[in-house]
Motif scaffolding. Sequence first.
Motif, PDB file in Angstrom:
ATOM      1  N   UNK A   1       0.828  -1.208   0.000  1.00  0.00           N
ATOM      2  CA  UNK A   1       0.000   0.000   0.000  1.00  0.00           C
ATOM      3  C   UNK A   1       0.867   1.265   0.000  1.00  0.00           C
ATOM      4  N   UNK A   2       1.952   1.241   0.752  1.00  0.00           N
ATOM      5  CA  UNK A   2       2.807   2.427   0.866  1.00  0.00           C
ATOM      6  C   UNK A   2       3.918   2.443  -0.180  1.00  0.00           C
ATOM      7  N   UNK A   3       3.922   1.427  -1.046  1.00  0.00           N
ATOM      8  CA  UNK A   3       4.916   1.425  -2.129  1.00  0.00           C
ATOM      9  C   UNK A   3       6.346   1.494  -1.567  1.00  0.00           C
ATOM     10  N   UNK A   4       6.585   0.794  -0.490  1.00  0.00           N
ATOM     11  CA  UNK A   4       7.824   1.001   0.262  1.00  0.00           C
ATOM     12  C   UNK A   4       9.064   0.516  -0.502  1.00  0.00           C
ATOM     13  N   UNK A   5       9.013  -0.727  -0.989  1.00  0.00           N
ATOM     14  CA  UNK A   5      10.225  -1.290  -1.609  1.00  0.00           C
ATOM     15  C   UNK A   5      10.648  -0.495  -2.855  1.00  0.00           C
ATOM     16  N   UNK A   6       9.724  -0.163  -3.780  1.00  0.00           N
ATOM     17  CA  UNK A   6      10.149   0.658  -4.921  1.00  0.00           C
ATOM     18  C   UNK A   6      10.744   2.004  -4.490  1.00  0.00           C
ATOM     19  N   UNK A   7      10.186   2.578  -3.421  1.00  0.00           N
ATOM     20  CA  UNK A   7      10.712   3.869  -2.948  1.00  0.00           C
ATOM     21  C   UNK A   7      12.127   3.700  -2.382  1.00  0.00           C
ATOM     22  N   UNK A   8      12.368   2.566  -1.719  1.00  0.00           N
ATOM     23  CA  UNK A   8      13.731   2.327  -1.205  1.00  0.00           C
ATOM     24  C   UNK A   8      14.696   2.206  -2.375  1.00  0.00           C
ATOM     25  N   UNK A   9      14.295   1.431  -3.376  1.00  0.00           N
ATOM     26  CA  UNK A   9      15.200   1.211  -4.521  1.00  0.00           C
ATOM     27  C   UNK A   9      15.506   2.540  -5.214  1.00  0.00           C
ATOM     28  N   UNK A  10      14.478   3.354  -5.322  1.00  0.00           N
ATOM     29  CA  UNK A  10      14.679   4.658  -5.949  1.00  0.00           C
ATOM     30  C   UNK A  10      15.643   5.517  -5.116  1.00  0.00           C
ATOM     31  N   UNK A  11      15.498   5.436  -3.788  1.00  0.00           N
ATOM     32  CA  UNK A  11      16.385   6.209  -2.907  1.00  0.00           C
ATOM     33  C   UNK A  11      17.817   5.718  -3.013  1.00  0.00           C
ATOM     34  N   UNK A  12      17.981   4.403  -3.083  1.00  0.00           N
ATOM     35  CA  UNK A  12      19.330   3.834  -3.220  1.00  0.00           C
ATOM     36  C   UNK A  12      19.971   4.347  -4.504  1.00  0.00           C
ATOM     37  N   UNK A  13      19.176   4.377  -5.578  1.00  0.00           N
ATOM     38  CA  UNK A  13      19.700   4.855  -6.863  1.00  0.00           C
ATOM     39  C   UNK A  13      20.102   6.322  -6.766  1.00  0.00           C
ATOM     40  N   UNK A  14      19.276   7.106  -6.073  1.00  0.00           N
ATOM     41  CA  UNK A  14      19.597   8.535  -5.913  1.00  0.00           C
ATOM     42  C   UNK A  14      20.886   8.715  -5.114  1.00  0.00           C
ATOM     43  N   UNK A  15      21.016   7.924  -4.046  1.00  0.00           N
ATOM     44  CA  UNK A  15      22.222   8.029  -3.214  1.00  0.00           C
ATOM     45  C   UNK A  15      23.464   7.643  -4.014  1.00  0.00           C
ATOM     46  N   UNK A  16      23.307   6.586  -4.817  1.00  0.00           N
ATOM     47  CA  UNK A  16      24.457   6.125  -5.616  1.00  0.00           C
ATOM     48  C   UNK A  16      24.863   7.188  -6.637  1.00  0.00           C
ATOM     49  N   UNK A  17      23.851   7.919  -7.141  1.00  0.00           N
ATOM     50  CA  UNK A  17      24.138   8.952  -8.140  1.00  0.00           C
ATOM     51  C   UNK A  17      24.631  10.246  -7.481  1.00  0.00           C
ATOM     52  N   UNK A  18      24.593  10.269  -6.142  1.00  0.00           N
ATOM     53  CA  UNK A  18      25.084  11.443  -5.411  1.00  0.00           C
ATOM     54  C   UNK A  18      24.127  12.606  -5.424  1.00  0.00           C
ATOM     55  N   UNK A  19      22.831  12.346  -5.626  1.00  0.00           N
ATOM     56  CA  UNK A  19      21.830  13.423  -5.624  1.00  0.00           C
ATOM     57  C   UNK A  19      21.582  13.921  -4.209  1.00  0.00           C
TER      58      UNK A  19
END
Lengths: 193, 204
Positions: B186-204
């Motif tokens: 319901x909270x879309x948690x796992x996709x949001x984590x993956x997106x955050x990991x990608x952002x962190x890796x990209x240094x955003x």
Amino acid sequence: MTHAALAAEASTVPDERFLIARAQRGDRDAARSLYDAHSRRVHRLVFRLCGDEEMAQDLVQDTFIRVFDKLSTFRGESAFATWVHRIAVTVALNGLRKERRLKRGADDLDVANELPAPSSNVDPDLRDKLRAAIEALPPGSRASVILHDIEGYTHAEIGEMLGIAEGTSKARLFDARGRLRKALSAYAKEQDR
Amino acid sequence: MNEQRLDELLDDARRTWPLPPEPDYQAMWARIEREAFAGARPERRTPSWRIFSVGLAAALAMGIGLGRFTRAVESPAVAVAPTIVSDTAVRSSGAYDRVASELLGRTVVLLTALPEGGNVASGERFSMQATELLTSTRLLLDSPAASDARFKDLLEDLELVLAQIAMLQSGRTRQEIDLITDALVERDVVPRIRSAVARLAAGD
């Protein structure tokens, strides 16, 4: 079955824990869900304690304002329903002591749902006399009778709600029942003649 | 009147006591919401002394580790004493990002495994892992890493989910896991984590 057991059975505990955690963080939707789940029971309880519909509505609102104000202190040591009911009883008793506007049973009947009473061999007049006698009790004694004999809470639960020892709850009920017997004795004798 | 007769009357009262008329619960809620939430900011619980001390220990350990790592890279020939780096130094070195990435990675592993578990042993294992991750999540929530609103929202959702997993009870594991996984979807948690990991890796 005690109220604590009923509350535990009636609610899906993990789901409620989730709602409580969210409400503790200020989530209004979660708070509304908790209100929806508990407001009817709280309303019935405070209505029975105060005997006044308008006052009961005020007390329900005061109860939930206090519930959400204090929610951050709820640690789950007791069932959430028991915690809410404890606040409701405290709010109701404070309201009763403050306002001193107990209403008589006849007034309650005017506003109450017109549900047919279950068949009973109790004389309707005697029934009304009992309600009037309960409502004439001092707030603390009245709460003991309503919570134990009408709502079915145990003395341990009442003790927790009122912040008194279990033995004190038993003593209060004993005293309150003595007052009721005394108040009804004249009418009972009349009937026996 | 004797006790038995009074019992009969009270038993009758229990069944016949008038029910209150149904009030306007919506209107009642309006006042509750206005008075209970007006101007209120969502509160974060203050970490307990235990979490605080664990956090302090973790921060010190991180500082020492970073100090060793930095010195070792800069001058490998020099003997290095443990060094506690300042908060500014940790932040500038991207330590929070690294901690966040590791936390999110481990959390995804746990959440992905969650629907498969349902027995007592897995419930206890999940509970232990979640307790560890919960501590790190709360530390991050109190760190500069949570200054990004989107990341903070994610951490707050994680805190709730991990708290639920940490409280898994052995007797009701399957049912509780189902409720938690429903909330995850319901909270879309796992996709949001993956997106955050990608952002962190990209240094955003």
